[in-house]
Design a protein around this motif. Structure first.
Motif, mmCIF file in Angstrom:
data_model
loop_
_atom_site.group_PDB
_atom_site.id
_atom_site.type_symbol
_atom_site.label_atom_id
_atom_site.label_comp_id
_atom_site.label_asym_id
_atom_site.label_seq_id
_atom_site.Cartn_x
_atom_site.Cartn_y
_atom_site.Cartn_z
ATOM 1 N N PRO A 463 -1.957 15.464 6.011
ATOM 2 C CA PRO A 463 -1.038 15.231 7.487
ATOM 3 C C PRO A 463 0.676 14.282 6.876
ATOM 4 N N ASP A 464 1.318 14.906 7.744
ATOM 5 C CA ASP A 464 2.788 14.205 6.978
ATOM 6 C C ASP A 464 3.246 13.321 8.143
ATOM 7 N N ARG A 465 2.445 11.847 7.390
ATOM 8 C CA ARG A 465 2.380 10.765 9.081
ATOM 9 C C ARG A 465 2.438 9.446 7.866
ATOM 10 N N PRO A 466 3.226 8.229 8.534
ATOM 11 C CA PRO A 466 2.910 7.460 7.753
ATOM 12 C C PRO A 466 1.835 7.203 7.506
ATOM 13 N N GLY A 467 1.605 6.886 6.696
ATOM 14 C CA GLY A 467 0.295 5.922 5.900
ATOM 15 C C GLY A 467 -0.502 6.589 5.165
ATOM 16 N N VAL A 468 -0.541 7.946 4.760
ATOM 17 C CA VAL A 468 -1.341 9.055 4.855
ATOM 18 C C VAL A 468 -1.494 8.587 2.948
ATOM 19 N N CYS A 469 -0.431 8.766 1.888
ATOM 20 C CA CYS A 469 0.031 8.635 1.010
ATOM 21 C C CYS A 469 -0.327 6.528 0.564
ATOM 22 N N ALA A 470 -0.250 5.364 0.736
ATOM 23 C CA ALA A 470 -0.984 4.026 1.509
ATOM 24 C C ALA A 470 -1.928 4.250 0.989
ATOM 25 N N GLN A 471 -3.269 5.174 2.270
ATOM 26 C CA GLN A 471 -4.428 5.119 2.119
ATOM 27 C C GLN A 471 -5.348 5.651 1.224
ATOM 28 N N LEU A 472 -4.348 6.610 0.279
ATOM 29 C CA LEU A 472 -4.506 7.753 -0.817
ATOM 30 C C LEU A 472 -4.403 6.849 -1.836
ATOM 31 N N PHE A 473 -3.819 6.035 -2.248
ATOM 32 C CA PHE A 473 -3.045 5.268 -3.205
ATOM 33 C C PHE A 473 -3.581 3.494 -3.690
ATOM 34 N N THR A 474 -4.097 3.677 -2.298
ATOM 35 C CA THR A 474 -4.328 2.048 -2.159
ATOM 36 C C THR A 474 -6.138 2.391 -3.034
ATOM 37 N N ALA A 475 -7.101 3.455 -2.079
ATOM 38 C CA ALA A 475 -8.158 3.525 -2.757
ATOM 39 C C ALA A 475 -8.008 3.894 -4.421
ATOM 40 N N VAL A 476 -7.488 3.859 -5.011
ATOM 41 C CA VAL A 476 -7.399 5.079 -6.024
ATOM 42 C C VAL A 476 -6.877 3.386 -6.785
ATOM 43 N N ALA A 477 -6.083 2.759 -5.919
ATOM 44 C CA ALA A 477 -6.399 1.542 -6.958
ATOM 45 C C ALA A 477 -6.954 0.386 -7.206
ATOM 46 N N GLU A 478 -7.919 0.897 -5.698
ATOM 47 C CA GLU A 478 -9.522 -0.231 -5.497
ATOM 48 C C GLU A 478 -9.996 0.431 -6.953
ATOM 49 N N GLY A 479 -10.028 1.586 -7.229
ATOM 50 C CA GLY A 479 -10.901 1.414 -8.502
ATOM 51 C C GLY A 479 -10.801 1.635 -9.727
ATOM 52 N N ASP A 480 -9.309 1.213 -9.800
ATOM 53 C CA ASP A 480 -8.975 0.296 -11.054
ATOM 54 C C ASP A 480 -8.254 1.403 -11.961
ATOM 55 N N VAL A 481 -7.746 2.317 -11.445
ATOM 56 C CA VAL A 481 -7.865 3.909 -11.865
ATOM 57 C C VAL A 481 -5.610 3.367 -12.103
ATOM 58 N N MET A 482 -5.733 3.986 -13.659
ATOM 59 C CA MET A 482 -3.684 3.766 -13.692
ATOM 60 C C MET A 482 -3.755 5.361 -13.314
ATOM 61 N N VAL A 483 -2.159 5.448 -12.790
ATOM 62 C CA VAL A 483 -1.720 6.705 -12.471
ATOM 63 C C VAL A 483 -0.825 6.290 -12.927
ATOM 64 N N ASP A 484 -0.016 7.897 -13.328
ATOM 65 C CA ASP A 484 1.463 7.938 -13.641
ATOM 66 C C ASP A 484 1.922 9.154 -13.232
ATOM 67 N N MET A 485 2.471 10.522 -12.784
ATOM 68 C CA MET A 485 3.190 10.664 -12.157
ATOM 69 C C MET A 485 2.341 10.524 -10.977
ATOM 70 N N ILE A 486 3.235 10.811 -10.106
ATOM 71 C CA ILE A 486 3.129 10.924 -8.547
ATOM 72 C C ILE A 486 4.344 11.767 -8.194
#
Length: 597
Positions: A463-486
């Protein structure tokens, strides 16, 4: 005896009182035992006055004659400055760019320095004189006067410091130094005591306003310490130098570029050679392409989006349409009411969750993200220009950049104590370039890196709305996963697509985290590729040298290598290709940029 180059901009020499104040600084440094070279800009609004006079004569002034005209502004300033220094009791000599020995190409109004002869400068310095040099100008091989374009006086100062092997190049300006962001937009912004070349390159290219990126390129290329100092006080300003060993902020600063325009080419054939054609059309017009985003193709078609200065939009659309016509497929779209907000910080290399925090802050402020691109030390998002200042203030507060001291990592951010060797290699950015000063502004590609240790995850129909990327990458960060290219390209019909890369060892854990988030998004789908090859061309001035992308993608196309994803910054241009094409692609790029053994 140490040697200092001091540069004074137009506001610092706007009238006789300010000229005398600048002269006093040079004299004080000279009496402390330093050899001093001053680089001086045209006074105040002098350049605007000259441009206005030319416009009264003709609407299409010849570029050569404009250089002849505009160069007189600096000549006036250096003569007055030399008089002021002599009035204070010291020897001084004023020199034009040609008299110094600054030789450029013949690109009038935007010339590039080819070489600098220092013999005359050395003689005057050894005789005890303060040399007052015209900024912004040089001469070509036919002795035509040329000007260096935007930021030309900064470029002159840093180039002279490099050629003379100066101990420091001091840039005097009407601000106290480099700030965490523009204090006119965010009053809480703080001065940064020290910033690395790479961070400043990103900040300068993103419109930070204190210095132009070409001057930072020279400083990094030749190892010149730069110091941005206030012309109105005795403050120490900000030192721009290699990264220090001490503690640093995760995010050093923010930059906002308002004059961006977005161009998207969709329904492109997903085959080798497409990106090469597009970049060659842009390079032919010397259009500085920024924030390039290509997401993974689907259904045999691909899409690429990028931003350009709004003033270049018409020319860019013409070039894009030529590429479409030549391919026989595709569609061009554009948008103008956009701004680019970027966070820059060397600490991003060793902390997870920085993107998540930025996206969450924007979500809380009700800001929707149109595009995302990242590098090791930068996260850039394209947002609506309306309300971009509010977004800047929100992100500045979110990263606690108003704090005087270096803060602890933000909540949810965990410092990484070990990393894959491939990531460690990518942290070794640009090395100082030594040797000949000929062809000073040639493209410097210092390294081509191949990383075969990552995986790619793509999520469609978000969904193209505010908060979607925040929700996705917060979940990834809480799993202590380093993300490179976005990579997030422009959405269509209310649906967005996001791709990102993670270490292969973390793929399965990351997929579990992502699937939990996807459960709340109706229609969203996930696909991934366990093995990918990521190629990164590292260098100085990749954005200002418009031919780097053209060379990179032409070389890949000639080897029939298809590009799946693209991500760019001021100091790195990255592409994802199929794993089996990684080694051949790496070898061909090494050969292309003269780095093969």
């Amino acid at each position: 005896m140490s040697l200092i180059v001091q540069k004074f901009g137009g506001t610092s020499v706007a009238n006789s009182e300010k000229i005398m104040a600048a002269a006093c600084r040079a004299v004080a440094a000279h009496r402390e035992g330093h050899q001093v070279v001053m680089v001086v800009s045209a006074r105040g609004k002098k350049t605007d006055e000259l441009v206005g006079l030319a416009a009264e004569i003709t609407h299409t002034p010849p570029a050569r004659e404009m250089d002849m005209l505009l160069s007189t502004g600096e000549q006036e300033s250096v003569a007055l400055m030399s008089m002021a220094i002599q009035t204070l009791g010291e020897q001084a000599v004023s020199l034009t760019g040609g008299q110094i020995g600054i030789v450029t190409d013949s690109s009038f109004t935007k010339a590039r320095i080819r070489e600098i002869s220092t013999d005359r400068l050395r003689r005057h310095l050894d005789d005890g004189s303060i040399v007052v040099a015209c900024g912004f100008q040089g001469v070509d091989d036919a002795f035509n006067i040329t000007t260096l374009g935007r930021g030309g006086s900064d470029t002159t100062a840093t180039a002279l410091a490099a050629a003379l092997q100066a101990d420091e190049c001091q840039i005097y300006t009407d601000v106290e130094g480099v700030f965490t962001t523009d204090p006119r937009s965010v009053p809480e912004a703080k001065k940064v005591p020290r910033i690395s070349y790479d961070e400043m390159l990103e900040m300068a290219s993103l419109g930070a306003g204190v210095m132009h990126s070409r001057s930072i390129e020279f400083a990094k290329k030749f190892g010149v310490p730069l110091r941005v100092r206030p012309s109105f006080s005795d403050g120490e300003g900000t030192l721009i130098a290699p990264e220090g060993d001490g503690a640093s902020r995760v995010v050093t600063g923010l930059a906002l570029v308002r004059n961006e325009a977005r161009v998207s080419l969709s329904e492109l054939p997903d085959r080798p050679g497409v990106m090469s054609l597009i970049f060659s059309k842009m390079s032919a017009r010397k259009i500085p392409v920024d924030m390039v985003v290509q997401n993974v193709g689907t259904g045999g078609t691909a899409e690429v989006s990028f931003t350009v200065p709004e003033a270049d939009l018409a020319e860019t659309l013409t070039a894009a349409q030529e590429a479409i016509d030549e391919m026989g497929a595709g569609q061009v779209r554009s948008g103008t009411n956009v701004a680019k907000l970027s966070a820059v910080g060397a600490g991003m290399r060793t902390h997870s969750g920085v993107a998540a925090q930025m996206f969450q802050t924007l979500s809380d402020a009700g800001v929707n993200i149109q595009m995302i691109t990242t590098s090791e030390i930068k996260i850039s998002v394209l947002i609506d220009r309306t309300g971009c200042d509010d977004a800047l203030r929100a992100v500045h507060a979110g990263f606690h950049l108003e704090a005087e001291s270096v803060p602890n990592p933000p909540i949810g951010v965990k410092q990484q104590h070990d990393a894959a060797p491939a990531r460690a290699n990518r942290r070794e950015l640009l090395q100082a370039v030594v040797g000949s000063l000929a062809s000073m502004e040639d493209i410097v590609v210092s390294e081509v890196q191949l990383d075969e240790s990552q995986s790619r995850i793509t999520i469609d129909n978000i969904p193209d709305r505010p908060g979607v990327c925040a929700q996705l990458f917060t979940a990834v960060a809480e799993g202590d996963v380093m993300v490179d290219m976005i990579v997030q390209n422009v959405s269509h019909d209310g649906q967005a697509r996001v791709s990102f890369t993670v270490p292969r060892d973390d793929l399965q854990r990351c997929l579990l985290l992502v699937r939990e988030v996807l459960a709340s998004w109706e229609g969203a789908s996930l696909n991934y590729e366990e093995e990918i090859a990521q190629l990164s061309v590292m260098g100085i001035g990749l954005r200002t040298h418009t031919g780097v992308g053209e060379q990179m993608f032409r070389a890949l196309a000639e080897r029939d290598i298809n590009v799946q994803m693209i991500n760019t910054s001021e100091i790195r241009m990255s592409a994802v290709v199929a794993i089996e094409q990684g080694q051949p692609a790496h070898q061909c790029l090494l050969e292309t940029f003269g780095l093969a053994e």
